[in-house]
Design an enzyme around this catalytic site. Structure first.
Site, PDB file in Angstrom:
ATOM      1  CB  SER A   1      -9.161   0.734   0.225  1.00 44.62           C
ATOM      2  OG  SER A   1      -8.436   0.820  -0.965  1.00 44.62           O
TER       3      SER A   1
ATOM      4  CG  HIS B   1      -5.177   3.926   1.194  1.00 47.85           C
ATOM      5  ND1 HIS B   1      -4.740   2.657   0.895  1.00 47.85           N
ATOM      6  CD2 HIS B   1      -6.462   3.989   0.795  1.00 47.85           C
ATOM      7  CE1 HIS B   1      -5.724   1.978   0.336  1.00 47.85           C
ATOM      8  NE2 HIS B   1      -6.786   2.764   0.260  1.00 47.85           N
TER       9      HIS B   1
ATOM     10  CG  ASP C   1      -2.256   0.604   0.988  1.00 48.48           C
ATOM     11  OD1 ASP C   1      -2.295   1.834   0.874  1.00 48.48           O
ATOM     12  OD2 ASP C   1      -3.264  -0.121   0.910  1.00 48.48           O
TER      13      ASP C   1
END
Length: 618
Positions: free
Chosen positions: A371, A198, A157
């Site tokens: 996600s 994220h 990620d």
């Protein structure tokens, strides 16, 4: 637990822009640039070539490529040499014809544009306190079986805020989370820190530190995380880096890979990396994408991967989630447009992560997106692996079988249904009470099964002793300590052993169960082992082995009588292994009764017809 609420205003957006600009000037982040030259979903003028692994870079064939195509191939990263994955710069106008020609070369496995991948986080405002998503997947019921110990999950990620380094800081709610083998493919270093937020958010859902008196929880909070950075501070990354990262994670012994990223472009190089990881027994979990589309994104679309769509609190698929027919399963992704549980906050997924893309700040922030859905599956898979269910194919089957399906139109994009952590772990660990309740709708109190087994053991032993007294001259055989130990092993086990001991020791778990249940501990992912353990097979085998040994014969006879009582008890209570096997209940009962009488017949025959040997050694 105080969780800060963030309201985004025009002033905040301006401040954010200033912060991002100043971060861009900070030397420690200098190599993590925004990918600007994007044409039709790929990096302008950049191609990826996957050469055959045995090609010699000093050979004439390799140098002929440089001459014929006027390119200078170079390795994507330090970890590309074994796989011979290389990049090259070409004229964008001639890219298609160069790729066509390269793909015809005998020493090239595949050549393609270097696609741009994106994180699958939908826009949101952080206005949520409670983790409704954890209750939605029935997580509390799963924690009684496992917390993810001894399993490594690779999070590929934007990195994870896992260390204090330069301008980066470890998140307060990852203080006790374990991290292994980090790597940064964006700037080729061992510091896979997050400058976006994220990756840390995704990692938190999988293994946020739990029971530490602060913040929020993670699903498999005793698992280890492998931080791998492939996306830059803008959430963009190259398909070549992701392919490298997948191979790296597999080589570094990750058991699960979480990929909350992707694009609409089908990369052969990325697919080959997924095949490589799958061949090494790695489970690959991917976000389905946020385009509200019926078309797949990649890597989620590869058959080696689990594709996860996103639901909201009322079980409806979210407005953004991709809904193609081959989605594997659905999990909570959040919907920041609604407050369906009425707690006064929008229904996002809450985790501790860095704030405003600034690694020096952190908060508890709400995100939404597929996600956020994918790491729920990764976390539950880690719980399953921690209890011995190592095979990805078996994990997939169990997740499919145990997914919540009631009132869902599965063909609309739910896949097998909605992730149910509690039921999946119940299936893996062979919890007889849970599974029986799910199969028949008959709820049982905890401990009822063990009590019924004890009553059955007493009744069967009394019946057996009475029969012996009428036909055998020396019924004192059944009063020996070794025979009674066999009765307990076969019939009910030492079920009063404290849970604390059972949680940390396989030996104590075996002692606490009758021999008929041992397959749920030794072979938790092979339900059909019940046909061996919950039958006369083990008593018959032990009888043959024990004949030359007086004490062993008494132990085996006791186990045989105890096994008979446990099998008869299974007709009246839930049975872990058989409940997991899809055959009618009346056939299961017939199986138990027949095998119970075989066990009793064998024990009776051993005492009456097989004389004790003179040798008393075991």
């Amino acid at each position: 637990m105080n969780k800060k609420v963030i309201t985004i205003s025009l002033e905040a957006l301006i401040s954010l822009a200033i912060i991002l600009f100043s971060l861009h000037l900070t030397p420690v982040f200098a190599n993590e640039e925004v990918i600007k030259d994007v044409v039709s979903g790929h990096i302008k003028g950049e191609i990826v070539i996957d050469f055959k692994d045995n090609i010699d870079e000093n050979s004439e064939a390799f140098h002929k490529i440089i001459t014929d195509y006027k390119i200078r191939p170079y390795y994507n990263s330090a970890y590309s040499k074994d796989s011979k994955l290389m990049l090259a710069d070409v004229d964008e106008q001639h890219m298609d014809e160069i790729l066509q020609a390269l793909n015809k070369e005998s020493f090239v496995e595949s050549a393609e544009p270097n696609y741009v991948m994106f994180s699958f986080k939908a826009p949101n405002d952080p206005l949520y306190k409670y983790q409704w998503n954890m209750k939605k997947i029935n997580l509390p019921a799963a924690w009684k079986y496992s917390t993810g110990k001894n399993v490594t999950v690779a999070v590929i990620d934007t990195g994870i805020a896992h260390e204090n380094y330069g301008g980066f800081h470890r998140l307060q709610d990852l203080s006790q989370t374990k991290f292994v083998s980090p790597y940064n493919f964006v700037n080729n270093s061992e510091h896979a820190n997050d400058d976006n937020g994220h990756g840390s958010h995704v990692a938190g859902t999988i293994a946020q530190t739990t029971n530490n008196g602060k913040g929020v929880v993670g699903i498999a909070y005793n698992a280890s995380l492998m931080p791998i950075k492939v996306l830059n501070r803008s959430g963009q990354g190259r398909s070549s880096d992701i392919a490298d990262a997948i191979r790296y994670a597999a080589d570094k012994k990750a058991k699960i890979i979480n990929l909350s990223l992707g694009s609409p472009f089908n990369s052969k190089i990325m697919e080959d990396a997924c095949k490589y990881a799958a061949s090494k027994g790695v489970l690959i979990v991917c976000a389905a994408g946020n385009d509200n589309s019926k078309k797949p994104t990649y890597p989620a679309g590869y058959k080696e991967c689990i594709s996860v769509s996103a639901i909201r609190d009322d079980n409806a698929l979210t407005f953004y989630s991709n809904k193609y027919k081959d989605n594997f399963i659905a999990a909570p992704g959040g919907d920041m447009k609604v407050d369906q549980n009425g707690d006064g906050y929008m229904d996002g997924i809450l985790q501790n992560t860095i704030k405003d893309g600034n690694p020096e700040k952190e908060d508890y922030i709400l995100f939404q997106g597929t996600s956020m859905a994918a790491p729920h599956v990764s976390g539950v898979a880690a719980l399953m692996m921690s209890r011995g269910c190592k095979n990805p194919a078996t994990i997939k089957k169990i997740l499919q079988k145990t997914a919540y399906k009631k009132n869902l139109k599965l063909e609309d994009g739910y896949g097998a249904g909605i992730l149910d952590a509690g039921k999946a772990m119940s299936y893996v660990c062979g919890d007889k009470e849970q599974i029986f309740s799910q199969e028949t709708g008959c709820a049982k109190k905890t401990g009822t099964g063990s009590l019924i087994k004890l009553i059955s053991l007493i009744a069967v032993t009394m019946f057996f002793r009475k029969k012996l007294k009428n036909t055998v001259k020396n019924p004192g055989f059944t009063s020996s300590a070794i025979f009674i130990i066999g009765l307990i092993i076969g019939g009910c086990g030492l079920f009063l052993i404290p849970n604390q001991l059972k949680e940390n020791s396989t030996a104590f778990r075996l002692l606490a169960e009758s021999i008929t249940e041992w397959h749920t501990i030794l072979l938790p992912c092979f339900a059909y082992a019940a046909f061996i353990f919950q039958s006369a097979a083990i008593p018959v085998l032990m009888m043959f082995i024990s004949m030359p040994f007086k004490l062993l014969k008494r132990l085996a006879t006791g186990i045989s009588v105890g096994t008979a009582s446990a099998l008869l008890a299974s007709c009246f209570t839930a049975n872990s292994g058989m409940a997991a096997i899809p055959i009618p209940l009346h056939l299961k009962a017939a199986w138990f009764i027949i095998n119970a009488f075989i066990c009793l017949f064998i024990a009776y025959g051993m005492i009456k017809y097989v004389p004790d040997p003179k040798n008393t050694k075991i």
